[in-house]
Motif scaffolding. Structure first.
Motif, short mmCIF file in Angstrom:
data_model
loop_
_atom_site.label_atom_id
_atom_site.label_comp_id
_atom_site.label_asym_id
_atom_site.label_seq_id
_atom_site.Cartn_x
_atom_site.Cartn_y
_atom_site.Cartn_z
N PRO A 127 -61.51 30.81 -38.20
CA PRO A 127 -62.32 30.02 -37.27
C PRO A 127 -62.70 30.81 -36.03
O PRO A 127 -61.88 31.58 -35.50
N VAL A 128 -63.92 30.60 -35.55
CA VAL A 128 -64.37 31.32 -34.36
C VAL A 128 -63.52 30.97 -33.15
O VAL A 128 -63.38 31.77 -32.22
N LEU A 129 -62.94 29.76 -33.16
CA LEU A 129 -62.09 29.34 -32.04
C LEU A 129 -60.90 30.26 -31.86
O LEU A 129 -60.39 30.43 -30.75
N ASP A 130 -60.46 30.88 -32.96
CA ASP A 130 -59.25 31.71 -32.92
C ASP A 130 -59.56 33.20 -32.77
O ASP A 130 -58.64 34.02 -32.83
N LEU A 131 -60.82 33.55 -32.61
CA LEU A 131 -61.21 34.96 -32.62
C LEU A 131 -61.74 35.42 -31.27
O LEU A 131 -62.27 34.63 -30.49
N SER A 132 -61.63 36.71 -31.04
CA SER A 132 -62.26 37.32 -29.88
C SER A 132 -63.76 37.45 -30.14
O SER A 132 -64.21 37.39 -31.29
N PRO A 133 -64.56 37.62 -29.09
CA PRO A 133 -66.00 37.82 -29.31
C PRO A 133 -66.29 38.98 -30.25
O PRO A 133 -67.24 38.90 -31.05
N GLU A 134 -65.50 40.03 -30.17
CA GLU A 134 -65.71 41.20 -31.05
C GLU A 134 -65.45 40.84 -32.50
O GLU A 134 -66.19 41.27 -33.41
N GLN A 135 -64.42 40.04 -32.76
CA GLN A 135 -64.11 39.65 -34.14
C GLN A 135 -65.17 38.70 -34.69
O GLN A 135 -65.54 38.78 -35.86
N ARG A 136 -65.65 37.79 -33.85
CA ARG A 136 -66.73 36.90 -34.28
C ARG A 136 -67.97 37.70 -34.64
O ARG A 136 -68.62 37.45 -35.67
N ALA A 137 -68.30 38.66 -33.81
CA ALA A 137 -69.48 39.48 -34.06
C ALA A 137 -69.35 40.26 -35.36
O ALA A 137 -70.33 40.44 -36.09
N ALA A 138 -68.13 40.73 -35.66
CA ALA A 138 -67.91 41.47 -36.90
C ALA A 138 -68.11 40.57 -38.11
O ALA A 138 -68.71 40.98 -39.11
N ASP A 139 -67.63 39.32 -38.04
CA ASP A 139 -67.84 38.38 -39.14
C ASP A 139 -69.32 38.08 -39.33
O ASP A 139 -69.83 38.01 -40.45
#
Length: 389
Positions: A127-139
């Motif tokens: 979930p995006v709620l559990d991720l850093s902006p960098e991890q969201r961008a990678a997904d």
């Protein structure tokens, strides 16, 4: 003894202001990604005219612009292309599932929804709620990169052909045509498809984009938001229209038939596919761009489309005075794609290969807002409460 009557307490559904049907004109949030100015016939990605970008830039340029905030330099673009290239490759779980998905039938978008759900599970997308902006961008980068590969592989597998691997030396438009056919497309076709893809990356808060943002607002993962957007996008009143618009052109067949055909459609209560838009009150700038592109490609289909467009617009103006009903993006999209050798069943998938970039940009933007999107509805059923029998 009968139960006492209870007066309902005021709620949000009884005190909130009514919104117009379809939320037309209602502003629900802010965005830095772009806007559609329907009265002017203009739309933009960040600070740049989307049509100007379509004439001069690649999908990767605009992808970088929406996801990273500015147009890339030559060095940044090369690095971005190198970053994206390995992300286009299908994971083994998807490769193994292709025959099953292809054999199941249905539209390519239905297969894509299932494939992306499998991708999310196989790669542990969180979930995006559990991720850093960098991890969201990678997904988001992974999803945008792999969607064209999945769609092309599904198309070829359904046709009994082996999938064609993406190439690192081709941009998004050229790669899409390459993966569909295994043959390098003529530059004129690549240029035409590239214009179409860039012009359809994003377009305000349309139904699928809004759907993606609603799901992202719950904190769900990027894949879930894109799968939901695909469900909205598949409808014939949204992304599923280019093939229907081309079908309509085929039914008309000759410019002299156009006016009578329009009156037949209206008399039967049917929509005139390829004409009119929810936002534009003047010419759709995407249609203007694609008309020009179709004429550059040449051929009888383009000439027929231009002649029929003039007659249909005139017939609609006569039948619906006071309403500006012009050709929309779907009308010439089908003409351009058919001229470039794409079968009708590939029109909406081609649209999806670009729009996923816009969906993911909106998902990333929405993920920065901690509030869930939760509007109200006005209840119009029987008065409540009544005793339960």
């Amino acid at each position: 003894m009968s139960a006492p009557t209870v007066s309902p307490a005021p709620t949000a559904s009884t005190t909130a202001p009514d919104a117009p049907a379809g939320l037309r004109g209602v502003v629900v949030t802010t965005t830095e990604l772009g806007d559609v100015r329907g009265e002017e016939g203009f739309f933009h990605y960040r600070q740049y005219s989307a049509v100007d970008l379509a004439r001069t830039r690649t999908v990767e340029d605009v992808w970088f612009l929406l996801h990273r905030g500015h147009l890339p330099s030559v060095v940044e673009l090369a690095a971005f292309q190198a970053e994206v290239a390995p992300l286009r490759v299908l994971p083994p779980a998807l490769v193994d599932a292709l025959p099953v998905l292809a054999a199941a039938g249905g539209s390519p978008l239905a297969g894509l929804r299932t494939a992306l759900s499998l991708l999310g599970a196989a790669e542990g997308v969180r979930p995006v709620l559990d991720l850093s902006p960098e991890q969201r961008a990678a997904d988001a980068l992974r999803v945008c990169a792999v969607v064209p590969t999945v769609l092309a592989a599904l198309h070829r597998t359904r046709a009994g052909l082996p999938p064609v691997a993406p190439r690192d030396d081709l941009d998004a438009a050229a790669n899409w045509l390459w993966m569909l056919t295994g043959v390098e497309a003529p530059e004129a076709h690549v240029r035409a498809v590239r214009r179409y893809l860039v012009a359809t990356v994003d377009h305000g808060f349309n139904a699928s984009t809004f759907t993606a943002r609603v799901v992202a607002s719950t904190g769900a993962d990027v894949v879930a938001a894109v799968v939901a957007a695909l469900g909205a996008f598949s409808g014939p009143l949204h992304g599923g229209a280019p093939d229907r618009a081309l079908d309509a052109l085929g039914e008309i067949g000759h410019p002299d038939r156009a006016a009578a055909w329009v009156h037949e459609q209206l008399a039967a209560g049917r929509r005139v596919m390829g004409f009119g838009h929810a936002v534009y009150r003047t010419l759709d700038p995407r249609s203007v761009l694609l008309r020009e592109t179709a004429l550059e490609l040449g051929g009888d289909l383009a000439e027929l489309a231009v002649a029929v467009e003039e007659r249909v617009v005139a017939a609609l103006a006569e039948a619906k005075p006071g309403r500006a009903l012009h050709a929309n993006v779907e009308y010439y999209a089908g003409v351009v794609m058919a001229t470039c050798g794409l079968a009708p069943e590939l029109f909406t998938p081609t649209f999806a290969t670009s729009r996923v970039v816009g969906w993911c940009a909106h998902v990333l933007e929405q993920a920065e807002d901690p509030r869930i999107i939760r509007p109200s509805a006005r209840y119009t059923g029987p008065a409540a409460p009544v005793p339960v029998p």
